[in-house]
Design a protein around this motif. Structure first.
Motif, PDB file in Angstrom:
ATOM      1  N   TYR A  39      21.233  32.015   2.394  1.00  0.00           N
ATOM      2  CA  TYR A  39      19.618  31.447   2.525  1.00  0.00           C
ATOM      3  C   TYR A  39      18.958  32.400   3.439  1.00  0.00           C
ATOM      4  CZ  TYR A  39      21.471  27.137   1.009  1.00  0.00           C
ATOM      5  OH  TYR A  39      21.946  26.163   0.229  1.00  0.00           O
ATOM      6  N   GLN A  62      15.679  28.173  11.483  1.00  0.00           N
ATOM      7  CA  GLN A  62      16.079  29.535  11.280  1.00  0.00           C
ATOM      8  C   GLN A  62      14.929  30.163  10.120  1.00  0.00           C
ATOM      9  OE1 GLN A  62      19.969  30.858  11.202  1.00  0.00           O
ATOM     10  NE2 GLN A  62      20.609  28.825  11.361  1.00  0.00           N
ATOM     11  N   GLY A  63      14.146  29.402   9.747  1.00  0.00           N
ATOM     12  CA  GLY A  63      12.895  30.037   8.885  1.00  0.00           C
ATOM     13  C   GLY A  63      13.409  30.313   7.481  1.00  0.00           C
ATOM     14  N   ALA A  64      14.506  29.516   6.975  1.00  0.00           N
ATOM     15  CA  ALA A  64      14.976  29.821   5.546  1.00  0.00           C
ATOM     16  C   ALA A  64      13.793  29.598   4.617  1.00  0.00           C
ATOM     17  CB  ALA A  64      16.491  29.030   5.436  1.00  0.00           C
ATOM     18  N   LEU A  65      13.765  30.486   3.605  1.00  0.00           N
ATOM     19  CA  LEU A  65      12.907  30.088   2.466  1.00  0.00           C
ATOM     20  C   LEU A  65      13.320  30.183   1.270  1.00  0.00           C
ATOM     21  CD1 LEU A  65       9.714  32.083   4.177  1.00  0.00           C
ATOM     22  CD2 LEU A  65       9.827  29.650   4.178  1.00  0.00           C
ATOM     23  N   ASN A 103      15.298  34.183   5.442  1.00  0.00           N
ATOM     24  CA  ASN A 103      14.119  34.088   5.964  1.00  0.00           C
ATOM     25  C   ASN A 103      13.164  34.998   5.469  1.00  0.00           C
ATOM     26  OD1 ASN A 103      14.558  36.554   7.355  1.00  0.00           O
ATOM     27  ND2 ASN A 103      15.096  35.470   9.374  1.00  0.00           N
ATOM     28  N   LYS A 104      11.745  34.836   6.049  1.00  0.00           N
ATOM     29  CA  LYS A 104      10.696  35.638   5.380  1.00  0.00           C
ATOM     30  C   LYS A 104      10.851  37.220   5.709  1.00  0.00           C
ATOM     31  CE  LYS A 104       7.731  35.256   9.494  1.00  0.00           C
ATOM     32  NZ  LYS A 104       6.417  34.867   9.936  1.00  0.00           N
ATOM     33  N   ALA A 154      11.062  36.300  -0.074  1.00  0.00           N
ATOM     34  CA  ALA A 154      12.040  36.311   1.221  1.00  0.00           C
ATOM     35  C   ALA A 154      13.600  36.631   0.576  1.00  0.00           C
ATOM     36  CB  ALA A 154      12.329  34.867   1.587  1.00  0.00           C
ATOM     37  N   VAL A 176      20.319  34.064   6.839  1.00  0.00           N
ATOM     38  CA  VAL A 176      20.419  33.115   8.118  1.00  0.00           C
ATOM     39  C   VAL A 176      21.207  32.193   7.919  1.00  0.00           C
ATOM     40  CG1 VAL A 176      17.921  33.426   8.753  1.00  0.00           C
ATOM     41  CG2 VAL A 176      18.464  31.308   7.322  1.00  0.00           C
ATOM     42  N   LYS A 221      15.963  25.139   8.379  1.00  0.00           N
ATOM     43  CA  LYS A 221      14.230  24.934   8.722  1.00  0.00           C
ATOM     44  C   LYS A 221      14.122  25.720   9.889  1.00  0.00           C
ATOM     45  CE  LYS A 221      13.498  20.709   6.487  1.00  0.00           C
ATOM     46  NZ  LYS A 221      13.120  19.119   6.615  1.00  0.00           N
TER      47      LYS A 221
END
Length: 194
Positions: free
Chosen positions: A148, A138-141, A150-151, A190, A156, A136
């Motif tokens: 995993y 690290q912005g994993a989407l 990120n945007k 992402a 990440v 979360k």
């Protein structure tokens, strides 16, 4: 979605191809949409990775078997869980059957994989609460093949596993990423495996 992916897959298969599939509900819709046909007897289908979760209907081994039956072609199963530790992976890589299937996976011509939401896949893969919190932060989407994103499409986090790796995806002739639904919109955007 499943029907379009099934027709697309059928149109790209060549003699002696190796097709690798991941598990998942969206990949299952593709397999379910394939109509029984012949002419693919020189094709081999394998799981792209080990199994995850408890739902047998969406496991890669089950989907591989079903698709091979519909195509009347060869297949190999991969009897390993997808969330092994590094030491367990090293130990299993010494087993003859595992080595044989890994050699086939290494020659994948067509890869079909699903895309998941990072938060949902982290839970399914049994990541710890600390690891999930770190994702979360690290912005994993999105998640695909244990990566995993990120945007910005940057990896990440990666879960070690047996099966196809992201570096092999670059050398794979044809790649089909299959996912849909508004709940996965950010994950789809992402997720980019180059």
């Amino acid at each position: 979605l499943g029907k379009v992916a099934a027709n697309y897959l059928k149109g790209m298969i060549k003699s002696n191809d190796v097709i690798a599939l991941t598990g998942g509900s969206t990949v299952k819709t593709m397999v379910d949409s394939v109509q029984k046909c012949n002419g693919f007897n020189e094709v081999t289908i394998v799981p792209a990775r080990g199994g995850i979760g408890r739902n047998l209907e969406t496991q890669a081994n089950t989907l591989v078997s079903k698709l091979a039956n519909k195509f009347s072609c060869n297949y190999r199963l991969f009897h390993v869980p997808d969330n092994l530790g590094c030491e367990a992976i090293k130990a299993m890589m010494k087993e003859k059957d595992i080595i044989e299937v890994m050699n086939i996976i290494d020659n994948t011509n067509i890869l079909v994989y699903g895309i998941g939401r990072a938060d949902e896949m982290a839970k399914r893969r049994g990541l710890s609460s600390d690891q999930i919190e770190n994702l979360k932060i690290q912005g994993a989407l999105g998640e695909a093949l244990g990566h995993y994103f990120n945007k910005s499409g940057e990896v990440v986090y990666y879960t070690p596993t047996m099966g196809i790796k992201s570096k092999q995806v670059k050398n794979t002739r044809d790649v089909i990423a299959i996912a849909g639904g508004s709940a996965k919109a950010e994950a789809i955007i992402a997720t980019e495996i180059n």
